[in-house]
Design a protein around this motif. Structure first.
Motif, PDB file in Angstrom:
ATOM      1  N   LEU A  85     -50.967 -18.051 -19.295  1.00 46.93           N
ATOM      2  CA  LEU A  85     -51.456 -16.580 -19.472  1.00 46.93           C
ATOM      3  C   LEU A  85     -52.308 -16.208 -17.946  1.00 46.93           C
ATOM      4  O   LEU A  85     -52.045 -15.048 -17.800  1.00 46.93           O
ATOM      5  CB  LEU A  85     -52.130 -16.343 -20.629  1.00 46.93           C
ATOM      6  CG  LEU A  85     -51.488 -16.123 -22.091  1.00 46.93           C
ATOM      7  CD1 LEU A  85     -52.141 -15.838 -23.153  1.00 46.93           C
ATOM      8  CD2 LEU A  85     -50.384 -15.027 -21.928  1.00 46.93           C
ATOM      9  N   ARG A  91     -51.069 -13.572 -15.428  1.00 44.77           N
ATOM     10  CA  ARG A  91     -51.774 -12.478 -14.845  1.00 44.77           C
ATOM     11  C   ARG A  91     -52.028 -12.420 -13.563  1.00 44.77           C
ATOM     12  O   ARG A  91     -52.137 -11.147 -12.831  1.00 44.77           O
ATOM     13  CB  ARG A  91     -53.226 -12.603 -15.668  1.00 44.77           C
ATOM     14  CG  ARG A  91     -54.215 -11.351 -15.494  1.00 44.77           C
ATOM     15  CD  ARG A  91     -55.598 -11.511 -16.374  1.00 44.77           C
ATOM     16  NE  ARG A  91     -55.332 -11.674 -17.718  1.00 44.77           N
ATOM     17  CZ  ARG A  91     -55.390 -12.874 -18.409  1.00 44.77           C
ATOM     18  NH1 ARG A  91     -55.546 -14.056 -17.762  1.00 44.77           N
ATOM     19  NH2 ARG A  91     -55.143 -12.904 -19.742  1.00 44.77           N
ATOM     20  N   GLU A 133     -50.861  -9.260 -11.122  1.00 48.05           N
ATOM     21  CA  GLU A 133     -51.453  -8.616  -9.814  1.00 48.05           C
ATOM     22  C   GLU A 133     -50.965  -8.694  -8.596  1.00 48.05           C
ATOM     23  O   GLU A 133     -50.939  -7.766  -7.748  1.00 48.05           O
ATOM     24  CB  GLU A 133     -53.040  -9.442 -10.057  1.00 48.05           C
ATOM     25  CG  GLU A 133     -53.776  -9.231 -11.138  1.00 48.05           C
ATOM     26  CD  GLU A 133     -54.927 -10.026 -11.138  1.00 48.05           C
ATOM     27  OE1 GLU A 133     -55.147 -10.431 -10.281  1.00 48.05           O
ATOM     28  OE2 GLU A 133     -55.875  -9.559 -12.071  1.00 48.05           O
ATOM     29  N   TYR A 167     -45.285  -3.583 -17.262  1.00 48.50           N
ATOM     30  CA  TYR A 167     -46.275  -4.220 -18.138  1.00 48.50           C
ATOM     31  C   TYR A 167     -47.685  -4.089 -17.458  1.00 48.50           C
ATOM     32  O   TYR A 167     -47.871  -4.290 -16.275  1.00 48.50           O
ATOM     33  CB  TYR A 167     -45.532  -5.797 -18.341  1.00 48.50           C
ATOM     34  CG  TYR A 167     -44.543  -5.861 -19.093  1.00 48.50           C
ATOM     35  CD1 TYR A 167     -44.466  -5.911 -20.595  1.00 48.50           C
ATOM     36  CD2 TYR A 167     -43.185  -6.139 -18.330  1.00 48.50           C
ATOM     37  CE1 TYR A 167     -43.327  -6.086 -21.195  1.00 48.50           C
ATOM     38  CE2 TYR A 167     -41.843  -6.202 -19.077  1.00 48.50           C
ATOM     39  CZ  TYR A 167     -41.796  -6.170 -20.564  1.00 48.50           C
ATOM     40  OH  TYR A 167     -40.818  -6.379 -21.064  1.00 48.50           O
ATOM     41  N   ASP A 168     -48.451  -4.087 -18.402  1.00 46.16           N
ATOM     42  CA  ASP A 168     -49.943  -4.334 -18.007  1.00 46.16           C
ATOM     43  C   ASP A 168     -50.756  -5.164 -18.528  1.00 46.16           C
ATOM     44  O   ASP A 168     -51.886  -5.645 -18.286  1.00 46.16           O
ATOM     45  CB  ASP A 168     -50.666  -2.893 -18.260  1.00 46.16           C
ATOM     46  CG  ASP A 168     -50.596  -2.655 -19.826  1.00 46.16           C
ATOM     47  OD1 ASP A 168     -49.827  -3.243 -20.579  1.00 46.16           O
ATOM     48  OD2 ASP A 168     -51.120  -1.414 -19.998  1.00 46.16           O
ATOM     49  N   ARG A 169     -50.009  -5.806 -19.602  1.00 46.87           N
ATOM     50  CA  ARG A 169     -50.786  -7.055 -20.150  1.00 46.87           C
ATOM     51  C   ARG A 169     -49.718  -8.255 -20.249  1.00 46.87           C
ATOM     52  O   ARG A 169     -48.544  -8.035 -20.587  1.00 46.87           O
ATOM     53  CB  ARG A 169     -51.051  -6.617 -21.557  1.00 46.87           C
ATOM     54  CG  ARG A 169     -52.217  -5.825 -21.919  1.00 46.87           C
ATOM     55  CD  ARG A 169     -52.605  -5.471 -23.224  1.00 46.87           C
ATOM     56  NE  ARG A 169     -51.752  -5.073 -24.115  1.00 46.87           N
ATOM     57  CZ  ARG A 169     -51.232  -6.164 -24.958  1.00 46.87           C
ATOM     58  NH1 ARG A 169     -51.648  -7.191 -25.164  1.00 46.87           N
ATOM     59  NH2 ARG A 169     -50.138  -5.692 -25.896  1.00 46.87           N
ATOM     60  N   PRO A 170     -50.176  -9.639 -19.734  1.00 45.40           N
ATOM     61  CA  PRO A 170     -49.295 -10.816 -19.934  1.00 45.40           C
ATOM     62  C   PRO A 170     -48.828 -10.975 -21.388  1.00 45.40           C
ATOM     63  O   PRO A 170     -47.788 -11.445 -21.518  1.00 45.40           O
ATOM     64  CB  PRO A 170     -50.193 -11.790 -19.317  1.00 45.40           C
ATOM     65  CG  PRO A 170     -51.485 -11.446 -19.578  1.00 45.40           C
ATOM     66  CD  PRO A 170     -51.395  -9.893 -19.482  1.00 45.40           C
ATOM     67  N   GLU A 171     -49.572 -10.727 -22.410  1.00 44.34           N
ATOM     68  CA  GLU A 171     -48.977 -10.690 -23.917  1.00 44.34           C
ATOM     69  C   GLU A 171     -47.765  -9.933 -24.177  1.00 44.34           C
ATOM     70  O   GLU A 171     -47.039 -10.426 -24.909  1.00 44.34           O
ATOM     71  CB  GLU A 171     -50.350 -10.406 -24.789  1.00 44.34           C
ATOM     72  CG  GLU A 171     -51.349 -11.381 -24.668  1.00 44.34           C
ATOM     73  CD  GLU A 171     -52.253 -11.201 -23.605  1.00 44.34           C
ATOM     74  OE1 GLU A 171     -53.296 -11.819 -23.432  1.00 44.34           O
ATOM     75  OE2 GLU A 171     -52.096 -10.146 -22.918  1.00 44.34           O
ATOM     76  N   ALA A 172     -47.860  -8.870 -23.575  1.00 44.84           N
ATOM     77  CA  ALA A 172     -46.543  -7.963 -23.864  1.00 44.84           C
ATOM     78  C   ALA A 172     -45.197  -8.779 -23.188  1.00 44.84           C
ATOM     79  O   ALA A 172     -44.224  -8.787 -23.855  1.00 44.84           O
ATOM     80  CB  ALA A 172     -46.863  -6.635 -23.094  1.00 44.84           C
TER      81      ALA A 172
END
Length: 857
Positions: free
Chosen positions: A440, A444, A448, A558-563
């Protein structure tokens, strides 16, 4: 008269030039002479051959050997003629001059000549006999009709004439060389005489004899040299006289200086004696101070020598000026002396990264000291260690750097412990791959970079298919070995810039960075699937597995790696649903479906709690009586908003969530109770006359509660065991055959009959019939629907009927919808059918009316 030295070089030059001329002219002359004499010999030989062939033709035609022999012997007196031979048209020798016999080589030539197609021309050949070369001429007699004349000319005469001519030429060249050499000698002597006179005069000048220059009456360069030497001699004479005067003057000055120096030395000696007395007093004082300093130095030297840390002094340029034994030991040297003599540049020899020395100098320049300066250093044997360094700058009274003083501590073990803790925190201990947390973090950072400079990357989520089978059959150690093997396959398929991680269990993830197009991610997915499909050797067994992959390619929203991981996981499950061992690329529709599925799961859990399920019954008809002999219980979900939902839309979800056990138990209890009531309504005396088929999910074969649940349902409803048929699919048996066999035997022990549903659509149908205790086989509707037109379907159905009859099985045909299908089944002896041609699935009230009418009829 002695030859001058100047004569040597012209002599060598003439030898080389005349030698080259002699060689070239000799070769040219000999070659030309050879060509001319060879042509002359050929002409001579041809003339002799024609003479014999034309003048003695009558003798040859009469084949008078004696006369012919006498004739050809005369030719041997001609210069260079070596042999003459006359042969007839068949190659037979009529006469010859050879003694005592004809050589084999000549005989072959005589035999070959009549075979030549064109006989009107002569033939010239070179022949070697006993090491000598001959010109062999063959001339036809009457165009070959009367035979051939063969004459041999000796080449030795040519070689001898050439040798004599070349020898004469060399003698002439030698005479010319001698005359030329004499002329050159006289010329050189004329030049060297005045030069010798000048040389002798130069020797006299060297010993200061400036006599008269020799008179040389010549207008050439030698005369000009004599005039130049005469002018130069006068100048040299004047310079020598001047130098002698100056030397005498300087000698007087030096004598005066020596006397003055002697006086000063005497004065200085008296001063030094006074100073020496003072020094003796100071030496006595310093001796006392020195003893005290030596004691202090010994004390601090002991501390320096026995310190655990490495202590040193070094120059700005990077040389050790002093070190203690601990530093030599840390860096792998026998002694401090060995260390200081071996290391001449700390920056390049000690630091693994040469830039660390630059950083050290920068920090110590800014702060005058460095603390806890951690670096990698290279020991003498090449091993790498981690060290922590503390140092300060020592300067003189003008602020100039004298040296650096510092200490070094070996922190390799501490560093390894820290690295191990970091690795344990961010790596999977089984495979050595990064874990979820590290993945993760990398994901991330990739997101970026993508936002900053359009960095393209992809996320792949992988899950092994049927990994539980390996764990259950070969044990967890084998499963761990398989996971390690899969990890190595992923590392081989990936690139150095990719991040490959294990999330736990049999789930892996791949972050593929720096891709130029989505096809790069597709390519690595194909390589992974192909690599995982290869057999793994575990504990002497070949283990096969496969994998399902989900891929997210469009990562810019996407703004979150979990998504990202969530959607890759969604795509992976969609790949499993499509048949496993494949990959699926995520799209937004999948996310919407996942949300719908989650909502459906919530509704399904509520439906189980509220018992929103309804059981309908499709009759099974016995063809010979056209009576209903049983029912198949089918579940329906009566959703409060969406209405009736068929089992195909929620059974797989119920299996995944574990709700299938409650649903199957609900259907089992309700169906057993209803069929028992219908048996009473229909007046059935034997349970086998009106039966119920209940579908059981394959998930039950992973547990041991199925037999107990069925036994309780039969007991609560009062239904006899021979009235109940449990329907299972071939896939349920295939997932875990050994456990399935055990559970089916438990059901058989209860008296329940086992039915194979959708027979023929699986992989190992015949082996299942032999291995498992099967009583009823239901032929899948996909075969029945085409029996009135398709010969292949007819053949399959006939085979199933024949197989069932031979094995004593009850055969039920599913999906009968037309009279044509029914007619074929009746002709083939089918006794039991099920389908819309007779009845659709019926509610409880509809079955009540059906049985009531059947009982009255």
């Amino acid at each position: 008269m002695k030859a001058p030295k100047l004569f040597v070089k012209p002599l060598l030059f003439m030898v080389v030039i005349f030698g080259m001329i002699a060689v070239v002219t000799s070769m040219t002359f000999s070659n030309k002479l050879r060509r001319e004499m060879t042509r002359e010999y050929e002409s001579k030989a041809l003339a002799l051959a024609r003479s014999v062939a034309e003048s003695d033709i009558s003798t040859i035609l009469s084949q008078d050997a004696g006369a012919l022999q006498g004739r050809i012997d005369q030719y041997l007196g001609i210069n260079a003629v070596s042999y003459v031979l006359v042969a007839d048209e068949n190659g037979n020798v009529l006469a010859h001059t050879f003694v005592p016999f004809i050589p084999d080589r000549i005989m072959r030539l005589v035999a070959e000549t009549p075979k030549v197609e064109t006989r009107e021309e002569h033939i010239l050949r070179d022949v070697v006999l006993d090491g000598k070369r001959y010109l062999h001429v063959s001339s036809p007699i009457l165009s070959g009709l009367a035979g051939d004349v063969h004459i041999g000319m000796d080449y030795a005469v040519i070689d001898r004439n050439i040798h004599e001519a070349v020898l004469e030429q060399q003698v002439v060249m030698l005479i010319l060389f001698g005359v030329s050499l004499l002329l050159v000698f006289l010329f050189v002597v004329n030049i060297s005489q005045p030069l010798r006179q000048l040389t002798e005069y130069a020797g006299r000048v060297a010993v200061k004899d400036f006599g008269k220059v020799p008179e040389i009456h010549s207008t050439d360069e030698v005369g000009q040299l004599a005039k130049a030497m005469e002018a130069m001699t006068g100048q040299i004479s004047e310079l020598v006289g001047s130098l002698e005067d100056r030397v005498r003057k300087k000698t007087r000055e030096l004598q005066e200086a020596r006397d003055a120096l002697k006086q000063k030395v005497e004065e200085r000696t008296s001063e030094l004696m006074r100073t020496n007395t003072q020094l003796k007093i100071e030496i006595a004082e310093r001796k006392v101070i020195g003893d005290a300093l030596r004691k202090a130095e010994k004390k601090y030297r002991t501390i320096f020598e026995n310190a655990v840390e490495g202590i040193y002094q070094s120059s700005y340029s990077g040389r050790f000026q002093d070190t203690n034994p601990a530093l030599a030991r840390i860096l792998g040297y026998k002694s401090p002396e060995d260390l200081m003599s071996s290391v001449y540049d700390i920056g390049t020899q000690m630091y693994v990264d040469p830039d660390r020395r630059k950083e050290f100098l920068r920090l110590i320049e800014e702060r005058n000291e460095v603390k806890n300066f951690v670096s990698k250093m290279r020991k003498r044997d090449g091993r790498i260690i981690w060290v922590a360094e503390n140092a300060r700058k020592i300067v003189d009274e003008n602020g100039n750097i004298v040296c650096f003083e510092g200490s070094i501590e070996d922190i390799t073990m501490r560093k390894k412990a820290e690295d191990q803790l970091k690795r344990q925190a961010f790596h999977d201990p089984l495979t050595g791959l990064p874990n979820r947390a590290l993945f993760l973090d990398h994901l991330r950072m990739a997101m970026e970079r993508s936002r900053r400079r359009k960095h393209m990357f992809a996320v792949l989520y992988m899950d092994l298919d049927r990994f539980k089978v390996v764990n259950d059959s070969l044990g967890h150690d084998a499963g761990d070995e398989l996971l390690r093997g899969v990890a190595r396959v992923l590392e081989q398929c990936g690139r150095s810039v990719d991040t490959i991680a294990r999330f736990g269990g049999d789930e892996f993830a791949i972050l593929q960075e720096e891709i130029s197009a989505p096809k790069d991610a597709i390519a690595i997915a194909r390589r992974i699937l192909e690599g995982v499909r290869q057999p793994f050797t575990i504990g002497g067994n070949e283990v096969f597995t496969s994998a399902s992959l989900g891929i997210v390619l469009k990562t810019d929203g996407y703004d979150r790696p979990e998504a990202l991981l969530r959607d890759a996981d969604t795509a992976m499950y969609r790949a499993k649903e499509l048949g496993k061992s494949r990959f699926k690329v995520f799209n937004r529709k999948m996310h919407d479906q996942a949300l719908q599925l989650m909502e459906l799961e919530t509704d399904l859990r509520r439906a189980v709690d509220l018992r929103e399920f309804e059981v309908v019954y499709q009759p099974i008809v016995q063809l010979d009586t056209r009576q209903v002999c049983g029912f198949e219980a089918l579940v329906r979900w009566r959703h409060p908003e969406h209405g009736i939902i068929g089992p195909g839309d929620f059974i797989s979800l119920a299996e995944d969530t574990g709700l299938i056990y409650a649903i199957d138990n609900l259907v089992l209890e309700e169906a057993c109770a209803q069929v028992r009531r219908w048996q009473t309504l229909a007046g059935v005396t034997k349970g086998s006359e009106l039966t119920v088929n209940i579908n059981i999910s394959g998930k039950h074969f992973g547990q041991s509660m199925l037999a107990g649940q069925i036994s309780r349902a039969l007991e609560d409803s009062g239904l006899s065991a021979d009235s109940l048929n449990i329907e299972i699919t071939e896939s349920a048996l295939m997932d875990n055959p050994s456990v399935a066999e055990e559970i089916l035997q438990q059901l058989k022990d209860l008296g329940i009959r086992i039915c194979i549903d959708d027979f023929g659509t699986g992989y190992s149908s015949l082996s299942y019939l032999q291995r498992f205790p099967i009583d009823v086989v239901k032929v899948d509707r996909s075969f029945i629907i085409a029996v009135d037109e398709d010969p292949d379907s007819q053949a399959i159905v006939r085979t199933v009927f024949s197989l069932g009859e031979s094995m004593g099985l009850k055969i039920v045909a599913e999906g009968v919808e037309t009279s044509g299908q029914l007619g074929f089944l009746e002709r083939e002896g089918c006794r039991f059918v099920q389908g819309y041609f007779f009845y659709k699935p019926l509610t409880v009230s509809e079955v009540d009316h059906l049985l009531e009418g059947q009982r009255r009829g």
